[in-house]
Design a protein around this motif. Structure first.
Motif, mmCIF file in Angstrom:
data_model
loop_
_atom_site.group_PDB
_atom_site.id
_atom_site.type_symbol
_atom_site.label_atom_id
_atom_site.label_comp_id
_atom_site.label_asym_id
_atom_site.label_seq_id
_atom_site.Cartn_x
_atom_site.Cartn_y
_atom_site.Cartn_z
ATOM 1 N N ASP B 195 39.663 19.950 11.640
ATOM 2 C CA ASP B 195 40.658 20.535 12.536
ATOM 3 C C ASP B 195 40.689 19.761 13.844
ATOM 4 O OD1 ASP B 195 41.874 22.666 11.233
ATOM 5 O OD2 ASP B 195 40.099 23.894 11.466
ATOM 6 N N VAL B 196 41.841 19.777 14.527
ATOM 7 C CA VAL B 196 41.957 18.940 15.731
ATOM 8 C C VAL B 196 40.895 19.223 16.778
ATOM 9 C CG1 VAL B 196 44.334 18.182 15.639
ATOM 10 C CG2 VAL B 196 43.808 20.422 16.567
ATOM 11 N N SER B 197 40.507 20.483 16.942
ATOM 12 C CA SER B 197 39.539 20.769 17.991
ATOM 13 C C SER B 197 38.178 20.167 17.634
ATOM 14 C CB SER B 197 39.422 22.274 18.219
ATOM 15 O OG SER B 197 38.886 22.896 17.091
ATOM 16 N N GLN B 199 37.887 17.543 15.522
ATOM 17 C CA GLN B 199 38.157 16.108 15.541
ATOM 18 C C GLN B 199 37.858 15.532 16.918
ATOM 19 O OE1 GLN B 199 42.022 14.766 13.886
ATOM 20 N NE2 GLN B 199 42.462 14.007 15.919
ATOM 21 N N ALA B 200 38.251 16.273 17.959
ATOM 22 C CA ALA B 200 38.022 15.795 19.323
ATOM 23 C C ALA B 200 36.530 15.617 19.590
ATOM 24 C CB ALA B 200 38.624 16.784 20.326
#
Ligand SMILES: Nc1ncnc2c1ncn2[C@@H]1O[C@H](COP(=O)(O)OP(=O)(O)OP(=O)(O)O)[C@@H](O)[C@H]1O
Ligand SMILES: Nc1ncnc2c1ncn2[C@@H]1O[C@H](COP(=O)(O)OP(=O)(O)OP(=O)(O)O)[C@@H](O)[C@H]1O
Ligand code: SF4
Ligand SMILES: [Mg+2]
Ligand SMILES: [Mg+2]
Lengths: 351, 343
Positions: B195-197, B199-200
């Motif tokens: 998920d993008v969060s 991924q960061a």
């Protein structure tokens, strides 16, 4: 009661007018597993207007697909069910509609494009036959007319050589073509509502651009309202008029697409926006190899009841109240809802 | 220097030349070879210390195959791979072992790439044990340090993979890769399943580690935003070949190959109302079993000329440090917008 607050807050900002084709109120869908109850959708409300595109975003497992499946009453029997709330389609309550009448709506007035095209096409039927079948059942076309219309649908979704392709099986088509077939099936009966669940996630970007363009073009032509489920904020920015952000089975924020990107209020939405590496239209990055914002911690288990705000354990703004009381969806400006006790403080903090 | 794209005076960690990987395709009861998948068809590049080279391109263009043949997890059909100046393509397994320490791989799927029956500590420490670099209390201390370095609590060492979230599992994979102090990390879609969060978190970690240890990364991804964020230099692949290779700012600021241009135009931007001239490619990616003759891209290229259908364009340095394989982009320019041909 917080459930009531959730249910009544939505119409305040988006009144269920004659414009509204689909109206969801306090939807609750649960799964019953050996390890307990999964509250997959936990009090979600929204309205869909005729001809608009509404996007639902949120992290994996937040209940996007289950919301969509609930609307079509496709929650697998035995595994789970809608335990509360209401879904009205053109005034008709769907949650209690007898199955034979539901079948007349499903795939006809409301249709769906599923997350995984390969598993939702029948491998032993030609794609032409699959489109024709739906036309035969719902529109009462005879076999011949249904087939001709199926071929026409394939050309509408821009499949080259549609006559030949209609006679082929799903495995003979590329991923992009299969997704176009799914769209052809979904649109064959001119539905009023199209629910597209991650319709381009499995596809390459150049094919994704073709498919999104096609969907928007067909929407303009046929006036279909679209619910587009995605976790790609780029797709949202380019297709949606309105956006719903979900977190752990609940609606965290809702606004017009411009407002949401310009002025996100819920700390989760802010985190989400900060954590995407950004490309910009001018080709200049905002943040070259700089640090991306992180949302620390993990998504809560949906197996336990969440007493307060579902985001509280990960939220840097959280106060005691956030952990005990569920925040209502309050309006923040003309058309903007956010479920956050500390919304005023968040809004006053620069991003 | 010689004509390898990306060749500069900086300390070269990896030099790949004319790498090819063709998979035979068998059919029938006799398993006759009926053709080949030209997965990687003549790829050259270099990576320097402390540098990230990104490999982008759409599904099936050969990114993972480059990663695997570089690691010699698959044997190349032709070409050479030099690690710290040593050609490793012809080494036997024993000799290869010593060099393997220098390069480690992080896989895409944090769910299937970790052994579910090993504890997290044992997974991370395995390379150390394999190379006999540490044991006993020293081993435990080094594992604990690695856990801390990737942002995991040392007391999580006793847990098993299923008890970690996706992002945490990817951290385990990274900690494991770091264990033997490699110079090069090959990361095949390390954040695509996250998920993008999350991924960061992983991207931030990779950047921090690179700065700390001057690591070189071969970073495979199909996500242009991720690539633009993390890459120093970017190589764009199409059907087994590199079609463009340039510095980050040059590639995103002034893409020269028509495919790169289309790829950048196709990726949606998280900016509502951003009006862009959108070049939407028609048609599907051709089969890598039967790549089109001439320029592989000519079947979808809006600018294609007659010679594109017969003559294969070479990857040339058309301006300093900017390599392109396109007949319409000769050395020295012109570099402005191309004119689409009437269909
Ligand atoms: N058949 C099932 N039995 C038990 N739990 C389920 C079932 N189907 C879904 N769930 C749970 O319901 C929750 C919501 O799932 P859903 O598929 O709606 O997520 P999503 O938002 O669509 O995620 P994704 O982005 O990964 O598709 C998840 O926690 C999921 O594990
Ligand atoms: N072991 C194999 N045998 C036969 N063909 C293979 C094999 N491995 C890969 N291929 C083929 O080689 C081509 C390149 O595959 P590769 O996995 O390198 O692509 P990729 O760029 O990594 O794609 P993705 O983005 O989908 O991971 C594809 O056509 C693939 O089907
Ligand atoms: S060589 Fe020709 S076909 Fe290939 S990208 Fe350039 S213009 Fe297009
Ligand atoms: Mg889903
Ligand atoms: Mg791959």
């Amino acid at each position: 009661m917080t459930a009531l607050a959730t249910a009544t807050a939505a119409p305040a900002a988006a009144p269920a007018s004659s414009d509204t084709i689909l109206s969801v109120r306090d939807l609750r869908t649960q799964f019953f597993t050996r390890d307990g109850v999964v509250r997959a959708v936990d009090g979600v409300s929204f309205d869909l207007k005729r001809g608009e595109t509404l996007c639902i975003v949120g992290e994996s497992g937040c209940g996007k697909s289950v919301t969509a499946l609930s609307i079509l009453r496709l929650i697998p029997r035995g595994a789970g069910r809608i335990v509360g709330g209401s879904i009205k389609f053109e005034g008709t309550e769907l949650t209690t509609l007898p199955e034979d009448q539901m079948r007349k709506i499903r795939g006809n007035r409301i249709s769906m494009i599923f997350q995984e095209p390969m598993t939702s096409l029948n491998p032993v039927l030609t794609v032409g036959a699959q489109i024709a079948e739906s036309l035969h059942i719902h529109q009462g076309l005879d076999r011949r007319a249904a087939w001709d219309r199926a071929v026409e649908m394939l050309s509408i979704v821009r499949i080259a050589d549609p006559k030949r392709r209609a006679g082929e099986y799903p495995h003979q088509l590329s991923g992009g073509m299969r997704q176009r077939v799914m769209i052809a099936i979904a649109l064959a009966c001119n539905p009023k509502v199209l629910i597209a669940d991650e319709p381009t996630t499995a596809l390459d970007v150049t094919i994704q651009a073709q498919i999104l363009n096609l969907m928007l073009e067909l929407k303009e032509r046929l006036g279909t309202a679209i619910v587009l489920i995605t976790h790609d904020l780029g797709v949202v920015a380019e297709t949606a008029q309105r956006v719903i952000v979900m977190y752990a089975g609940r609606k965290a924020e809702e606004a017009s697409v411009e407002e949401l990107f310009r002025n996100p209020i819920h700390p989760y939405t802010r985190g989400l926006m900060g954590s995407i590496p950004r490309r910009t239209a001018t080709g200049r990055r905002s943040n070259i190899r700089g640090r991306l914002q992180e949302i620390s911690g993990i998504v809560p288990s949906l197996r336990e009841e969440i007493p307060g705000c579902a985001f509280a354990p990960r939220c840097s703004y959280a106060v005691d109240r956030c952990r005990t009381e569920q925040p209502p969806l309050d309006p923040h400006g003309p058309y903007h809802l956010a479920a956050c006790w500390e919304a005023a403080r968040v809004a006053a903090t620069p991003r | 220097m010689d004509g390898t794209p990306g060749a500069t005076a900086a300390e070269t960690v990896l030099r790949v030349k004319d790498l090819k990987k063709h998979f035979p395709v068998h059919r029938g009861v006799l398993s006759r070879v009926v053709g080949h998948v030209f997965a990687v068809d003549g790829v050259s590049f270099e990576i320097h210390r402390g540098e990230t080279l990104c490999l982008v391109g759409e599904s099936g263009c050969g990114k993972s195959t480059v990663a695997k043949t570089v690691m010699r997890l698959q044997e190349p059909t032709a070409g050479t791979v030099e690690l710290n100046g040593n050609d490793i393509t012809k080494l036997g397994q024993e000799e290869l072992r010593a060099h393997r320490r220098e390069m480690q791989i992080v896989f895409q799927d944090p769910y299937s790439s970790l052994n579910p029956r090993m504890s997290a500590g044992a997974i991370v420490g395995e390379p150390l044990t394999n190379y006999g670099l540490a044991h006993g209390a020293d081993l435990q201390a080094r594992i604990a340090k690695l856990f801390e370095r990737v942002g995991l609590r040392a007391d999580a060492m006793a847990k098993y993979p299923h008890e970690f979230s996706g992002g945490q599992r990817q951290r385990l994979g990274i900690a494991r890769a770091l264990a033997v102090n490699p110079r090069l990390i090959v990361a095949d879609e390390p954040v695509s399943a996250l998920d993008v969060s999350v991924q960061a978190q992983v991207l931030n970690l990779l950047i921090d580690l690179q700065e700390e240890f001057r690591l070189a990364y071969l970073f495979v991804s199909h996500d242009l935003a991720v690539v633009e964020h993390i890459g120093h230099r970017i190589a764009v692949m199409y059907l087994g070949r590199i079609v463009e290779l340039a510095d980050n700012a040059d590639l995103f600021g002034e893409p020269l190959h028509p495919y790169t241009e289309a790829l950048l135009a196709a990726a949606p931007l998280p900016e509502p109302g951003a009006k862009r001239e959108r070049l939407i490619l028609q048609g599907d990616v051709p089969s890598p079993m039967k790549p089109p003759p001439g320029c592989h891209f000519h079947t979808r290229c809006p600018y294609a000329e007659a010679r594109c259908k017969v003559e294969t364009p070479k990857l040339e340095e058309v301006k300093p440090a900017h390599w392109v394989a396109c007949h319409l982009r000769p050395r020295g320019g012109p570099f402005g917008p191309l004119k689409a041909r009437a269909a």
